[in-house]
Write an enzyme that holds these catalytic residues in place. Structure first.
Site, PDB file in Angstrom:
ATOM      1  N   TYR A 202     -50.781  36.272 -63.520  1.00 45.92           N
ATOM      2  CA  TYR A 202     -51.897  35.951 -64.430  1.00 45.92           C
ATOM      3  C   TYR A 202     -52.205  34.446 -64.431  1.00 45.92           C
ATOM      4  O   TYR A 202     -53.313  34.022 -64.099  1.00 45.92           O
ATOM      5  CB  TYR A 202     -51.531  36.469 -65.824  1.00 45.92           C
ATOM      6  N   ILE A 203     -51.238  33.633 -64.781  1.00 43.55           N
ATOM      7  CA  ILE A 203     -51.521  32.194 -64.887  1.00 43.55           C
ATOM      8  C   ILE A 203     -51.588  31.566 -63.491  1.00 43.55           C
ATOM      9  O   ILE A 203     -52.430  30.695 -63.216  1.00 43.55           O
ATOM     10  CB  ILE A 203     -50.463  31.494 -65.777  1.00 43.55           C
TER      11      ILE A 203
ATOM     12  N   ASP B  93     -45.183  35.183 -53.775  1.00 46.90           N
ATOM     13  CA  ASP B  93     -44.964  36.126 -54.878  1.00 46.90           C
ATOM     14  C   ASP B  93     -44.199  37.322 -54.310  1.00 46.90           C
ATOM     15  O   ASP B  93     -44.421  37.711 -53.154  1.00 46.90           O
ATOM     16  CB  ASP B  93     -46.322  36.591 -55.437  1.00 46.90           C
TER      17      ASP B  93
ATOM     18  N   ASP C  56     -39.220  36.443 -52.316  1.00 48.03           N
ATOM     19  CA  ASP C  56     -38.558  36.255 -53.613  1.00 48.03           C
ATOM     20  C   ASP C  56     -38.075  34.809 -53.695  1.00 48.03           C
ATOM     21  O   ASP C  56     -37.510  34.299 -52.721  1.00 48.03           O
ATOM     22  CB  ASP C  56     -37.376  37.231 -53.702  1.00 48.03           C
TER      23      ASP C  56
ATOM     24  N   SER D 138     -42.215  27.404 -72.095  1.00 44.50           N
ATOM     25  CA  SER D 138     -42.882  28.164 -73.147  1.00 44.50           C
ATOM     26  C   SER D 138     -42.590  27.553 -74.514  1.00 44.50           C
ATOM     27  O   SER D 138     -41.493  27.024 -74.748  1.00 44.50           O
ATOM     28  CB  SER D 138     -42.355  29.599 -73.106  1.00 44.50           C
TER      29      SER D 138
ATOM     30  N   TYR E 198     -34.995  35.679 -73.047  1.00 44.98           N
ATOM     31  CA  TYR E 198     -36.104  35.115 -72.260  1.00 44.98           C
ATOM     32  C   TYR E 198     -36.270  33.629 -72.581  1.00 44.98           C
ATOM     33  O   TYR E 198     -36.338  32.782 -71.685  1.00 44.98           O
ATOM     34  CB  TYR E 198     -37.406  35.873 -72.563  1.00 44.98           C
TER      35      TYR E 198
ATOM     36  N   LYS F 278     -35.684  29.855 -70.310  1.00 48.83           N
ATOM     37  CA  LYS F 278     -36.584  28.698 -70.194  1.00 48.83           C
ATOM     38  C   LYS F 278     -35.854  27.410 -70.588  1.00 48.83           C
ATOM     39  O   LYS F 278     -36.003  26.372 -69.956  1.00 48.83           O
ATOM     40  CB  LYS F 278     -37.818  28.894 -71.080  1.00 48.83           C
TER      41      LYS F 278
ATOM     42  N   ARG G  34     -43.074  42.809 -86.687  1.00 50.39           N
ATOM     43  CA  ARG G  34     -42.333  43.079 -85.452  1.00 50.39           C
ATOM     44  C   ARG G  34     -41.083  42.208 -85.438  1.00 50.39           C
ATOM     45  O   ARG G  34     -41.157  40.997 -85.695  1.00 50.39           O
ATOM     46  CB  ARG G  34     -43.239  42.754 -84.253  1.00 50.39           C
TER      47      ARG G  34
HETATM   48  P1  NAD Z   1     -46.995  37.130 -64.511  1.00 49.91           P
HETATM   49  O1  NAD Z   1     -45.936  38.176 -64.603  1.00 49.91           O
HETATM   50  O2  NAD Z   1     -48.410  37.573 -64.451  1.00 49.91           O
HETATM   51  O3  NAD Z   1     -46.709  36.194 -63.258  1.00 49.91           O
HETATM   52  C1  NAD Z   1     -45.421  35.951 -62.737  1.00 49.91           C
HETATM   53  C2  NAD Z   1     -45.487  36.242 -61.250  1.00 49.91           C
HETATM   54  O4  NAD Z   1     -44.219  35.969 -60.670  1.00 49.91           O
HETATM   55  C3  NAD Z   1     -45.798  37.706 -60.947  1.00 49.91           C
HETATM   56  O5  NAD Z   1     -46.880  37.732 -60.033  1.00 49.91           O
HETATM   57  C4  NAD Z   1     -44.524  38.255 -60.318  1.00 49.91           C
HETATM   58  O6  NAD Z   1     -44.778  39.240 -59.347  1.00 49.91           O
HETATM   59  C5  NAD Z   1     -43.890  37.007 -59.757  1.00 49.91           C
HETATM   60  N1  NAD Z   1     -42.428  37.016 -59.678  1.00 49.91           N
HETATM   61  C6  NAD Z   1     -41.547  37.384 -60.635  1.00 49.91           C
HETATM   62  N2  NAD Z   1     -40.287  37.218 -60.189  1.00 49.91           N
HETATM   63  C7  NAD Z   1     -40.391  36.700 -58.931  1.00 49.91           C
HETATM   64  C8  NAD Z   1     -39.443  36.285 -57.970  1.00 49.91           C
HETATM   65  N3  NAD Z   1     -38.128  36.379 -58.192  1.00 49.91           N
HETATM   66  N4  NAD Z   1     -39.893  35.800 -56.786  1.00 49.91           N
HETATM   67  C9  NAD Z   1     -41.218  35.706 -56.542  1.00 49.91           C
HETATM   68  N5  NAD Z   1     -42.156  36.080 -57.418  1.00 49.91           N
HETATM   69  C10 NAD Z   1     -41.745  36.563 -58.607  1.00 49.91           C
HETATM   70  O7  NAD Z   1     -46.773  36.134 -65.722  1.00 49.91           O
HETATM   71  P2  NAD Z   1     -47.665  34.926 -66.220  1.00 49.91           P
HETATM   72  O8  NAD Z   1     -48.159  35.276 -67.558  1.00 49.91           O
HETATM   73  O9  NAD Z   1     -48.612  34.512 -65.176  1.00 49.91           O
HETATM   74  O10 NAD Z   1     -46.545  33.832 -66.418  1.00 49.91           O
HETATM   75  C11 NAD Z   1     -46.249  32.847 -65.444  1.00 49.91           C
HETATM   76  C12 NAD Z   1     -45.106  31.981 -65.938  1.00 49.91           C
HETATM   77  O11 NAD Z   1     -45.479  31.389 -67.179  1.00 49.91           O
HETATM   78  C13 NAD Z   1     -43.821  32.756 -66.204  1.00 49.91           C
HETATM   79  O12 NAD Z   1     -42.730  31.934 -65.794  1.00 49.91           O
HETATM   80  C14 NAD Z   1     -43.809  32.925 -67.705  1.00 49.91           C
HETATM   81  O13 NAD Z   1     -42.507  33.021 -68.219  1.00 49.91           O
HETATM   82  C15 NAD Z   1     -44.472  31.638 -68.156  1.00 49.91           C
HETATM   83  N6  NAD Z   1     -45.108  31.757 -69.472  1.00 49.91           N
HETATM   84  C16 NAD Z   1     -46.038  32.753 -69.666  1.00 49.91           C
HETATM   85  C17 NAD Z   1     -46.624  32.898 -70.916  1.00 49.91           C
HETATM   86  C18 NAD Z   1     -47.626  34.000 -71.160  1.00 49.91           C
HETATM   87  O14 NAD Z   1     -47.904  34.300 -72.296  1.00 49.91           O
HETATM   88  N7  NAD Z   1     -48.223  34.602 -70.159  1.00 49.91           N
HETATM   89  C19 NAD Z   1     -46.277  32.027 -71.950  1.00 49.91           C
HETATM   90  C20 NAD Z   1     -45.336  31.024 -71.708  1.00 49.91           C
HETATM   91  C21 NAD Z   1     -44.758  30.891 -70.454  1.00 49.91           C
HETATM   92  C1  UD1 Z   2     -45.140  36.428 -77.070  1.00 45.42           C
HETATM   93  C2  UD1 Z   2     -43.674  36.302 -76.775  1.00 45.42           C
HETATM   94  C3  UD1 Z   2     -43.342  34.857 -76.481  1.00 45.42           C
HETATM   95  C4  UD1 Z   2     -44.237  34.319 -75.382  1.00 45.42           C
HETATM   96  C5  UD1 Z   2     -45.686  34.504 -75.805  1.00 45.42           C
HETATM   97  C6  UD1 Z   2     -46.626  33.993 -74.774  1.00 45.42           C
HETATM   98  C7  UD1 Z   2     -42.651  38.101 -78.090  1.00 45.42           C
HETATM   99  C8  UD1 Z   2     -41.815  38.445 -79.277  1.00 45.42           C
HETATM  100  N1  UD1 Z   2     -42.914  36.791 -77.915  1.00 45.42           N
HETATM  101  O1  UD1 Z   2     -45.443  35.643 -78.202  1.00 45.42           O
HETATM  102  O2  UD1 Z   2     -42.005  34.727 -76.099  1.00 45.42           O
HETATM  103  O3  UD1 Z   2     -43.981  32.954 -75.157  1.00 45.42           O
HETATM  104  O4  UD1 Z   2     -45.920  35.893 -76.020  1.00 45.42           O
HETATM  105  O5  UD1 Z   2     -47.907  34.477 -74.959  1.00 45.42           O
HETATM  106  O6  UD1 Z   2     -43.058  38.951 -77.311  1.00 45.42           O
HETATM  107  N2  UD1 Z   2     -49.493  41.349 -82.651  1.00 45.42           N
HETATM  108  C9  UD1 Z   2     -49.969  42.415 -83.384  1.00 45.42           C
HETATM  109  N3  UD1 Z   2     -50.126  43.611 -82.754  1.00 45.42           N
HETATM  110  C10 UD1 Z   2     -49.854  43.805 -81.437  1.00 45.42           C
HETATM  111  C11 UD1 Z   2     -49.380  42.698 -80.668  1.00 45.42           C
HETATM  112  C12 UD1 Z   2     -49.201  41.488 -81.319  1.00 45.42           C
HETATM  113  O7  UD1 Z   2     -50.218  42.290 -84.576  1.00 45.42           O
HETATM  114  O8  UD1 Z   2     -50.012  44.935 -80.923  1.00 45.42           O
HETATM  115  C13 UD1 Z   2     -49.349  40.032 -83.314  1.00 45.42           C
HETATM  116  C14 UD1 Z   2     -47.935  39.471 -83.276  1.00 45.42           C
HETATM  117  O9  UD1 Z   2     -47.196  39.934 -84.377  1.00 45.42           O
HETATM  118  C15 UD1 Z   2     -48.231  37.973 -83.329  1.00 45.42           C
HETATM  119  C16 UD1 Z   2     -49.548  37.817 -82.582  1.00 45.42           C
HETATM  120  O10 UD1 Z   2     -50.142  39.123 -82.595  1.00 45.42           O
HETATM  121  O11 UD1 Z   2     -48.425  37.543 -84.639  1.00 45.42           O
HETATM  122  C17 UD1 Z   2     -49.375  37.396 -81.134  1.00 45.42           C
HETATM  123  O12 UD1 Z   2     -48.470  38.284 -80.486  1.00 45.42           O
HETATM  124  P1  UD1 Z   2     -48.228  38.253 -78.912  1.00 45.42           P
HETATM  125  O13 UD1 Z   2     -49.523  38.242 -78.192  1.00 45.42           O
HETATM  126  O14 UD1 Z   2     -47.245  39.336 -78.582  1.00 45.42           O
HETATM  127  O15 UD1 Z   2     -47.579  36.825 -78.654  1.00 45.42           O
HETATM  128  P2  UD1 Z   2     -46.294  36.150 -79.372  1.00 45.42           P
HETATM  129  O16 UD1 Z   2     -45.513  37.141 -80.124  1.00 45.42           O
HETATM  130  O17 UD1 Z   2     -46.771  34.940 -80.068  1.00 45.42           O
END
Ligand code: NAD
Ligand code: UD1
Length: 346
Positions: free
Chosen positions: A18-19, A38, A65, A131, A155, A159, A303
């Protein structure tokens, strides 16, 4: 006549996620040559074709990987990589509690193997996806980077461990230039509607759940907690448009270059957030306006593991990276809805 320097090459691990996919576009636009790696654990190869359709440019892609040190080293050397942005990893909090070893293996083991491969290939510019979850229960808000860290699930601890490893590495050898970016809640999608957040199965996170309720694929949103001590009783988060976040990575990579703000500092942590908190119900209302669809919701118990409220102090990013989040909650909802609608059209 002056000749433009060749573009710098950056490797994105997890680059089809995604990101990572949004950042690939932003870096390409900023003139970087972008190489993707990936293992497809949580991504589809179709994303590669979409990146190419959006840009009209090919992206070298390696299905590998990050724990495979030899494979990564070969990519770094073969592609002439100068910097790495490390997105690859697993991110589901519940799964990390059920199977912590796989999280430490993939996330921590993956980072160590990647850093070893980088050192062997003499590549020492590194941007890491951290994160806001590393801060744990707020001692004060907004969270600034000096806020104590205390991750509250496996998780989050992966980090935090990786950040500590990066700090030790930077202290051991001042040729490293490392930025750990602490993301708040990324949502939204690219304007093309071709890439976005598309989790498998029932979404855990709020925005993908809301998208599917608006589309009629899920019946009703459960709002987890309506009695928090917040503006309307529901949870408050700092939502950041994924395109802003992607641009934050461009800014971080540029700031790591010699003579720039992070060019003299081997290791920095930087928040990437908007600085503004929105409640669950504010997001639901904004989504209804953006999609012109109802989002039925019902009150549900809190939750486990959720914090009532948190948001970022974003001024360090502004000072060091010359970057700030610009896109509104409305833009986050509208782009999410456009992506959802395109998906439904196939
Ligand atoms: P995502 O799952 O969409 O992307 C992660 C990608 O890494 C995937 O395409 C997956 O196939 C690949 N991957 C996983 N393990 C691997 C490995 N061992 N070798 C090679 N590829 C591998 O997730 P995202 O939301 O894009 O997140 C990207 C990064 O940002 C992650 O490290 C996540 O922890 C961090 N992050 C995400 C969020 C969020 O809310 N999306 C918030 C804070 C931090
Ligand atoms: C989640 C992760 C966090 C990660 C972050 C990144 C958990 C417990 N935490 O955070 O580690 O860094 O995503 O985006 O998973 N909510 C509802 N109904 C739903 C889903 C969520 O009410 O069906 C509420 C949650 O209670 C929260 C808010 O929406 O208040 C955001 O939730 P979510 O999108 O899951 O993100 P985080 O919990 O903040």
């Amino acid at each position: 006549m002056s000749i433009a320097p060749p573009p710098k090459t950056v490797l994105l691990t997890g680059g089809l996620g995604y990101i990572g996919s949004h950042t690939a576009l932003a870096l390409h636009e900023a003139g970087w040559r972008v190489v993707l790696l990936d293992n497809l654990a949580n991504a589809s190869r179709a994303v590669l074709g979409r990146l190419e359709a959006i840009t009209g440019a090919p992206f070298p892609f390696y299905e590998a990987d990050v724990r495979d040190r030899a494979a990564v080293e070969a990519v770094l050397k073969g592609e002439g990589v100068q910097a790495v942005v490390h997105f690859a990893g697993a991110k589901a909090v519940g799964e990390s509690s059920a199977d912590p070893l796989s999280y430490f293996d993939n996330n921590v083991g993956g980072a160590v193997a990647l850093l070893q491969a980088m050192a062997a290939a003499n590549v020492r510019q590194f941007v890491f996806s951290s994160s806001a979850t590393v801060y744990g229960t707020p001692k004060y808000l907004p969270y600034d980077e000096a806020h104590p860290t205390a991750a509250i699930n496996p998780y989050g601890r992966t980090k935090l461990h990786i950040e500590e490893i990066l700090q030790d590495l930077a202290a051991s050898d001042d040729r490293w230039r490392i930025a750990a970016l602490r993301y708040f809640n990324p949502v939204g999608a690219h304007d093309s509607g071709l890439i976005g957040d598309d989790p498998n199965g029932i979404p855990n996170n709020l925005m993908p759940y809301v998208m599917r309720v608006a589309a009629g694929q899920l019946e009703v949103l459960s709002v987890f907690g309506t009695d928090y001590d917040t503006k309307d009783g529901t949870g408050v988060r700092d939502y950041i448009h994924v395109v802003d976040l992607a641009e934050g990575h461009v800014a971080a990579l540029e700031a790591l270059q010699p003579g720039r703000a992070l060019g003299e500092s081997p290791f920095e942590v930087v928040n990437l957030g908007s600085g503004v908190g929105h409640s669950v119900l504010e997001l639901v209302k904004a989504f209804e306006r953006a999609s012109n669809r109802p989002v039925p919701w019902k009150a549900a118990p809190r939750r486990a593991g959720d914090l009532p409220e948190y948001f970022a102090e974003p001024s360090k990013a502004k000072a060091l990276l010359k970057w700030e989040a610009k896109r509104s909650l409305e833009a986050m909802c509208a782009s999410s809805w456009a992506f959802q609608s395109r998906q439904a059209e196939g």
